[in-house]
Design a protein around this motif. Structure first.
Motif, PDB file in Angstrom:
ATOM      1  N   SER A   1       3.038  11.217   5.146  1.00  0.00           N
ATOM      2  CA  SER A   1       3.235  10.665   3.809  1.00  0.00           C
ATOM      3  C   SER A   1       2.279  11.416   2.892  1.00  0.00           C
TER       4      SER A   1
ATOM      5  N   THR B   1       3.321   7.326  -1.533  1.00  0.00           N
ATOM      6  CA  THR B   1       3.465   6.721  -0.216  1.00  0.00           C
ATOM      7  C   THR B   1       2.104   6.364   0.360  1.00  0.00           C
TER       8      THR B   1
ATOM      9  N   ARG C   1       4.951   2.013   0.156  1.00  0.00           N
ATOM     10  CA  ARG C   1       4.710   2.663  -1.124  1.00  0.00           C
ATOM     11  C   ARG C   1       3.850   1.785  -2.013  1.00  0.00           C
TER      12      ARG C   1
END
Length: 186
Positions: free
Chosen positions: A113, A138, A152
């Protein structure tokens, strides 16, 4: 960061990302980041890093490290490197455009991420399998079968998204009242 791996029940090897103090020529202490493997109290190998290691992920054949690439620190581009678990030899390197905020490993793929998306890398070669920049800010990642769950952060709340592990397309998403600050739990 310390990760412990039991190898076929015969021995236990610990992989650690630590900061050590080295004295430079002027006698000043200079902190450096080191990735090392320790087996039964004996250091097997060590690798000095250019910058502090942000994330360490252990796979069956490699240990993966995400580190900042520039003096910009954790706010600049990142580098992900794959090291052989037995020898510490670097087998690949992949540059990323923004800081990594989390990692997950599943079925030969390393997922990262980023501040501005999610990237999937082939765990053997470091090649980019897919990128999804439709998912911003993220935080955490978790692999559940053929689904990658992505947390998120947002201005007015968080979100949980499910991405296909094969191509990174979105399967579904659910908006939340608060930010997702840890890896989703399955």
């Amino acid at each position: 960061t310390t990760i412990v791996s039991s190898l076929a029940g015969r021995r236990t090897r610990a992989y650690a990302s630590v900061v050590v103090q080295n004295a430079d020529d002027g006698g000043r202490l200079d902190p450096i980041s080191v990735l090392m493997a320790v087996d039964r109290g004996v250091e097997d190998w060590r690798v000095e890093m250019d910058y502090a290691v942000g994330h360490v992920t252990l796979g069956p054949e490699r240990v993966f490290c995400a580190t900042p690439d520039t003096a910009a620190g954790s706010y600049g581009p990142m580098v992900v490197k794959g090291y052989e678990t037995e020898t510490g030899t670097r087998s690949w390197r992949q540059d990323l455009p923004s800081p990594a905020t989390g990692t997950a490993l599943g079925e030969g793929t390393l997922y990262l991420s980023l501040d501005d998306g999610v990237v999937a890398l082939d765990a053997s070669t470091g090649d980019i399998v897919w990128e999804n920049y439709d998912v911003e800010s993220t935080s955490g990642l978790t692999v559940a079968g053929e689904t990658l769950l992505v947390g998120r952060r947002g201005r007015t709340g968080g979100e949980l998204r499910a991405l296909d592990t094969v191509d990174g397309t979105e399967r579904w998403h659910h908006e939340l009242e608060a930010d997702v600050t840890v890896d989703p739990i399955v």
